[in-house]
Design a protein around this motif. Structure first.
Motif, PDB file in Angstrom:
ATOM      1  N   ASP A   1      29.555  43.705 -21.224  1.00 42.79           N
ATOM      2  CA  ASP A   1      30.620  44.333 -22.010  1.00 42.79           C
ATOM      3  C   ASP A   1      31.182  45.569 -21.304  1.00 42.79           C
ATOM      4  OD1 ASP A   1      30.424  42.517 -24.144  1.00 42.79           O
ATOM      5  OD2 ASP A   1      28.726  43.617 -24.998  1.00 42.79           O
ATOM      6  N   SER A   2      30.631  45.917 -20.170  1.00 49.84           N
ATOM      7  CA  SER A   2      31.069  47.126 -19.466  1.00 49.84           C
ATOM      8  C   SER A   2      32.545  47.011 -19.066  1.00 49.84           C
ATOM      9  CB  SER A   2      30.208  47.358 -18.220  1.00 49.84           C
ATOM     10  OG  SER A   2      28.855  47.539 -18.579  1.00 49.84           O
ATOM     11  N   GLU A   3      33.284  48.039 -19.341  1.00 50.13           N
ATOM     12  CA  GLU A   3      34.728  48.025 -19.103  1.00 50.13           C
ATOM     13  C   GLU A   3      35.067  47.825 -17.625  1.00 50.13           C
ATOM     14  OE1 GLU A   3      37.033  47.865 -21.233  1.00 50.13           O
ATOM     15  OE2 GLU A   3      38.725  48.037 -19.825  1.00 50.13           O
ATOM     16  N   VAL A   4      34.212  48.313 -16.734  1.00 54.25           N
ATOM     17  CA  VAL A   4      34.494  48.200 -15.299  1.00 54.25           C
ATOM     18  C   VAL A   4      34.631  46.743 -14.867  1.00 54.25           C
ATOM     19  CG1 VAL A   4      32.034  48.261 -14.659  1.00 54.25           C
ATOM     20  CG2 VAL A   4      33.769  48.964 -13.013  1.00 54.25           C
ATOM     21  N   LEU A   5      33.935  45.825 -15.542  1.00 55.20           N
ATOM     22  CA  LEU A   5      34.027  44.412 -15.189  1.00 55.20           C
ATOM     23  C   LEU A   5      35.389  43.828 -15.565  1.00 55.20           C
ATOM     24  CD1 LEU A   5      30.461  43.235 -16.260  1.00 55.20           C
ATOM     25  CD2 LEU A   5      31.291  43.653 -13.942  1.00 55.20           C
ATOM     26  N   ARG A   6      36.042  44.438 -16.501  1.00 58.41           N
ATOM     27  CA  ARG A   6      37.365  43.948 -16.920  1.00 58.41           C
ATOM     28  C   ARG A   6      38.470  44.514 -16.032  1.00 58.41           C
ATOM     29  NH1 ARG A   6      36.255  41.449 -21.628  1.00 58.41           N
ATOM     30  NH2 ARG A   6      34.370  42.105 -22.725  1.00 58.41           N
TER      31      ARG A   6
ATOM     32  N   GLU B   1      28.612  32.977 -13.490  1.00 59.42           N
ATOM     33  CA  GLU B   1      29.832  32.184 -13.670  1.00 59.42           C
ATOM     34  C   GLU B   1      30.131  32.005 -15.156  1.00 59.42           C
ATOM     35  OE1 GLU B   1      30.150  28.471 -11.494  1.00 59.42           O
ATOM     36  OE2 GLU B   1      31.332  27.604 -13.110  1.00 59.42           O
ATOM     37  N   VAL B   2      29.082  31.717 -15.922  1.00 56.36           N
ATOM     38  CA  VAL B   2      29.261  31.520 -17.369  1.00 56.36           C
ATOM     39  C   VAL B   2      29.830  32.783 -18.016  1.00 56.36           C
ATOM     40  CG1 VAL B   2      28.083  31.005 -19.535  1.00 56.36           C
ATOM     41  CG2 VAL B   2      27.363  29.870 -17.417  1.00 56.36           C
ATOM     42  N   MET B   3      29.263  33.927 -17.633  1.00 56.92           N
ATOM     43  CA  MET B   3      29.689  35.167 -18.277  1.00 56.92           C
ATOM     44  C   MET B   3      31.069  35.618 -17.801  1.00 56.92           C
ATOM     45  SD  MET B   3      27.386  35.540 -20.435  1.00 56.92           S
ATOM     46  CE  MET B   3      28.026  37.076 -21.108  1.00 56.92           C
ATOM     47  N   LEU B   4      31.397  35.350 -16.538  1.00 60.43           N
ATOM     48  CA  LEU B   4      32.744  35.685 -16.067  1.00 60.43           C
ATOM     49  C   LEU B   4      33.788  34.869 -16.823  1.00 60.43           C
ATOM     50  CD1 LEU B   4      32.150  36.049 -12.226  1.00 60.43           C
ATOM     51  CD2 LEU B   4      33.023  37.825 -13.760  1.00 60.43           C
TER      52      LEU B   4
ATOM     53  N   LYS C   1      33.374  33.827 -19.879  1.00 64.67           N
ATOM     54  CA  LYS C   1      33.401  34.350 -21.247  1.00 64.67           C
ATOM     55  C   LYS C   1      34.265  35.605 -21.362  1.00 64.67           C
ATOM     56  CE  LYS C   1      30.526  35.919 -25.086  1.00 64.67           C
ATOM     57  NZ  LYS C   1      29.152  36.207 -25.566  1.00 64.67           N
ATOM     58  N   ILE C   2      34.182  36.478 -20.345  1.00 61.22           N
ATOM     59  CA  ILE C   2      34.974  37.725 -20.442  1.00 61.22           C
ATOM     60  C   ILE C   2      36.373  37.561 -19.839  1.00 61.22           C
ATOM     61  CG2 ILE C   2      32.877  39.137 -20.401  1.00 61.22           C
ATOM     62  CD1 ILE C   2      33.573  39.937 -17.517  1.00 61.22           C
ATOM     63  N   GLY C   3      36.694  36.331 -19.457  1.00 60.10           N
ATOM     64  CA  GLY C   3      38.055  36.055 -19.000  1.00 60.10           C
ATOM     65  C   GLY C   3      38.372  36.508 -17.594  1.00 60.10           C
ATOM     66  N   ARG C   4      37.347  36.608 -16.714  1.00 59.14           N
ATOM     67  CA  ARG C   4      37.588  37.081 -15.351  1.00 59.14           C
ATOM     68  C   ARG C   4      37.323  36.012 -14.290  1.00 59.14           C
ATOM     69  NH1 ARG C   4      38.355  42.133 -14.085  1.00 59.14           N
ATOM     70  NH2 ARG C   4      39.691  41.033 -12.613  1.00 59.14           N
TER      71      ARG C   4
ATOM     72  N   SER D   1      30.201  31.468 -25.127  1.00 57.65           N
ATOM     73  CA  SER D   1      31.205  31.535 -26.180  1.00 57.65           C
ATOM     74  C   SER D   1      30.783  30.732 -27.410  1.00 57.65           C
ATOM     75  CB  SER D   1      32.546  31.011 -25.658  1.00 57.65           C
ATOM     76  OG  SER D   1      32.995  31.810 -24.584  1.00 57.65           O
ATOM     77  N   ASP D   2      29.964  29.671 -27.196  1.00 56.76           N
ATOM     78  CA  ASP D   2      29.510  28.865 -28.341  1.00 56.76           C
ATOM     79  C   ASP D   2      28.216  29.399 -28.957  1.00 56.76           C
ATOM     80  OD1 ASP D   2      27.608  28.244 -26.458  1.00 56.76           O
ATOM     81  OD2 ASP D   2      28.098  26.119 -26.331  1.00 56.76           O
TER      82      ASP D   2
END
Length: 278
Positions: A116-121, A135-138, A140-143, A214-215
């Motif tokens: 959830d860290s803003e720097v990743l966005r 890969e799964v988490m990228l 999920k956060i849309g990156r 996401s699920d």
């Protein structure tokens, strides 16, 4: 016994027992290579000295198939660096537990605590290896799609279709050190050596193990590591369990020398025995 003492112990120990064939990577550093430079090679040499077994390495090239084509077919007897509880084999009690890490430059002082860290966005480049939890988490956060071209660039734009495309952890770490990428996400044991050797001070932040897709399904970021034998080789499994129990301190010393972030092993996994592998 310190890690340096373990090397001397191995060199000074006369081994005259039967051969123990170890499944080992031909070129998967920092774990193993044919020159014996990986930390898994170091551990297996120590194991051979302690068990009075002459270690013979049987090298494989493709990590996707070595369990099926080497261990299960009897071309070698033991594999190291296997996920605890891998259903294809009988696994020992864990000899360490670690996690995936965020790698960043110390001088950047990024606020990297979790996904959830803003720097990743905001990051322009995040290094990762396809097929891993990152890969799964990228996604999920849309990156994920933002990183697509950089990810392909890391392997010279080779395609994974019907071939093993190898991502070199050292390349991802070096890109962070050189400022080419802000963050890399890697399995801690695969990156620790290169973080220590980097020409720019880097830091590793262990990613919390509380992530979901996401699920809502869990995405694991912490894993325990064992040795593995064929399911019908209970005698060797017991010998390896005893080796780990009696030499855990020395094993840990080798891993700490490598700089690997170590996490507590759950008590339930330490209680694993041969019955659990049947």
């Amino acid at each position: 016994m310190q890690a340096e003492d373990i090397e001397r112990y191995v060199q000074n120990t006369v081994v005259d027992g039967p051969v123990l064939r170890v499944c080992a990577a031909e070129n998967e550093m920092p774990y193993s290579n044919k020159q014996g430079e990986g930390f898994e090679n170091k551990l297996t040499r120590f194991m051979g000295a302690k068990l009075n077994r002459k270690i013979e390495y049987v090298y494989w090239k493709d990590p996707r198939y070595y369990v099926r084509d080497f261990l299960q077919k009897g071309r070698c007897d033991v594999a190291v660096g296997v996920d605890t509880g891998d259903p294809r084999v009988a696994t020992t009690i864990p000899y360490y537990r670690s996690g995936y890490v965020f790698i960043s430059r110390e001088q950047d002082d990024l606020a990297l605590q979790n996904w959830d860290s803003e720097v990743l966005r905001r990051a322009k480049r995040i290094g990762f290896i396809p097929g891993t939890p990152s890969e799964v988490m990228l996604k999920k956060i849309g990156r994920y799609h933002d990183m697509f071209n950089y990810n392909k660039e890391l392997v010279g734009f080779k395609s994974r279709r019907n071939q093993y495309v190898k991502y070199e952890p050292v390349k991802l770490v070096d890109d962070v050190a050189d400022g080419k990428a802000e963050v890399a996400v890697l399995w801690g044991p695969s990156a620790a050596r290169y973080v220590q050797e980097a020409n720019t001070p880097l830091k590793m932040t262990v990613i919390p193990d509380n992530n979901t897709r996401s699920d809502g399904r869990k995405v694991g970021f912490h894993y325990s590591t064992s040795m593995a034998v064929r399911k019908d080789d209970s005698e060797l499994l017991e010998q390896l369990n005893q080796f780990i129990q009696q030499n855990q301190g020395q094993i840990t010393a080798v891993l700490e020398q490598e700089g690997i972030p170590l996490l507590p092993v759950p008590e339930t996994e330490l209680a694993l025995n041969s019955q659990d592998n049947q």
